[in-house]
Write an enzyme that holds these catalytic residues in place. Structure first.
Site, PDB file in Angstrom:
ATOM      1  N   CYS A  94       0.844  -1.193   0.000  1.00 24.42           N
ATOM      2  CA  CYS A  94       0.000   0.000   0.000  1.00 24.42           C
ATOM      3  C   CYS A  94       0.878   1.242   0.000  1.00 24.42           C
ATOM      4  O   CYS A  94       1.856   1.308   0.754  1.00 24.42           O
ATOM      5  CB  CYS A  94      -0.902  -0.015   1.232  1.00 24.42           C
ATOM      6  SG  CYS A  94      -2.017   1.394   1.344  1.00 24.42           S
ATOM      7  N   HIS A 136      -9.138  -3.598  -1.856  1.00 23.27           N
ATOM      8  CA  HIS A 136      -8.141  -2.823  -1.113  1.00 23.27           C
ATOM      9  C   HIS A 136      -8.495  -1.332  -1.146  1.00 23.27           C
ATOM     10  O   HIS A 136      -8.508  -0.662  -0.105  1.00 23.27           O
ATOM     11  CB  HIS A 136      -6.759  -3.072  -1.731  1.00 23.27           C
ATOM     12  CG  HIS A 136      -5.650  -2.309  -1.090  1.00 23.27           C
ATOM     13  ND1 HIS A 136      -4.688  -2.911  -0.327  1.00 23.27           N
ATOM     14  CD2 HIS A 136      -5.337  -0.982  -1.106  1.00 23.27           C
ATOM     15  CE1 HIS A 136      -3.832  -1.988   0.109  1.00 23.27           C
ATOM     16  NE2 HIS A 136      -4.209  -0.813  -0.365  1.00 23.27           N
ATOM     17  N   GLU A 137      -8.804  -0.809  -2.335  1.00 23.76           N
ATOM     18  CA  GLU A 137      -9.115   0.619  -2.465  1.00 23.76           C
ATOM     19  C   GLU A 137     -10.443   0.970  -1.797  1.00 23.76           C
ATOM     20  O   GLU A 137     -10.563   2.017  -1.158  1.00 23.76           O
ATOM     21  CB  GLU A 137      -9.106   1.048  -3.932  1.00 23.76           C
ATOM     22  CG  GLU A 137      -7.771   0.869  -4.638  1.00 23.76           C
ATOM     23  CD  GLU A 137      -6.574   1.472  -3.909  1.00 23.76           C
ATOM     24  OE1 GLU A 137      -6.727   2.490  -3.200  1.00 23.76           O
ATOM     25  OE2 GLU A 137      -5.473   0.910  -4.038  1.00 23.76           O
ATOM     26  N   HIS A 140     -10.132   1.511   1.847  1.00 23.14           N
ATOM     27  CA  HIS A 140      -9.668   2.860   2.206  1.00 23.14           C
ATOM     28  C   HIS A 140     -10.843   3.818   2.409  1.00 23.14           C
ATOM     29  O   HIS A 140     -10.780   4.705   3.259  1.00 23.14           O
ATOM     30  CB  HIS A 140      -8.752   3.437   1.116  1.00 23.14           C
ATOM     31  CG  HIS A 140      -7.331   3.011   1.219  1.00 23.14           C
ATOM     32  ND1 HIS A 140      -6.512   3.341   2.273  1.00 23.14           N
ATOM     33  CD2 HIS A 140      -6.563   2.277   0.374  1.00 23.14           C
ATOM     34  CE1 HIS A 140      -5.307   2.834   2.086  1.00 23.14           C
ATOM     35  NE2 HIS A 140      -5.310   2.173   0.934  1.00 23.14           N
TER      36      HIS A 140
END
EC number: 3.5.1.88
Length: 169
Positions: A94, A136-137, A140
């Site tokens: 990341c 993953h994004e 966030h």
């Protein structure tokens, strides 16, 4: 276009709740262009708005097939995972969690609803590595870092490493 500063752990902005995008205008286009330039400069394959200090539900992801191909990317506003299947373990890193690569368990196949840069509703089903990148994004956008998917031992070792970076020499 401009290269933006990437916020790194433990910056509190990475844990903030994000807000939905409701205005799709030139300002948003400029932000996504800057995010894409920042992502490719880092270099990375995805970047979420909180990583550049913006608490917005906004993601840019690389769609280039190879690292040496031209910089192609897609914009996802207000993305939401609506279906998920199976699981896989893949290595992740990341831009906001420097110097850490780790194996993370994610869904292998997901369906995502989102809006494009013009605010048009879209949906896509993705698998394998692209599914990992999107999860993953999207994490966030919910204040979740890939660090949170690790064992407490690995997480604590990383936190100790980060603390050492900030100690006076």
């Amino acid at each position: 276009m401009a290269i933006l500063k990437i916020c790194t752990y433990p910056d509190p902005v990475l844990r903030k709740e994000t807000v939905a995008i409701t205005v799709f205008d030139e300002k948003l286009v400029k932000l996504t262009e800057d995010m894409a330039e920042t992502m490719y400069d880092a270099p990375g394959i995805g970047l979420a708005a909180p990583q550049i200090g913006e608490s917005l539900k906004l993601v840019v992801v690389s769609t280039a097939r190879r690292e040496d191909s031209k910089q192609e990317y897609m914009v996802m506003a207000n993305p939401e995972i609506v279906e998920k299947e199976e699981s896989q373990v893949d290595e992740e890193g990341c831009l906001s969690v420097p110097e850490l690569l780790a194996m993370v368990k994610r869904y292998r196949k997901i369906k995502v609803n989102y809006q494009d840069i013009n605010g048009e509703p879209c949906s896509m089903t993705v698998e394998d590595r692209f599914a990992v990148v999107l999860q993953h994004e999207i994490d966030h956008l919910n204040g979740i870092l890939f660090l949170d998917h690790l064992s407490s031992l690995k997480r604590n070792l990383y936190k100790k490493k980060v603390k050492k970076w900030f100690l006076p020499r």
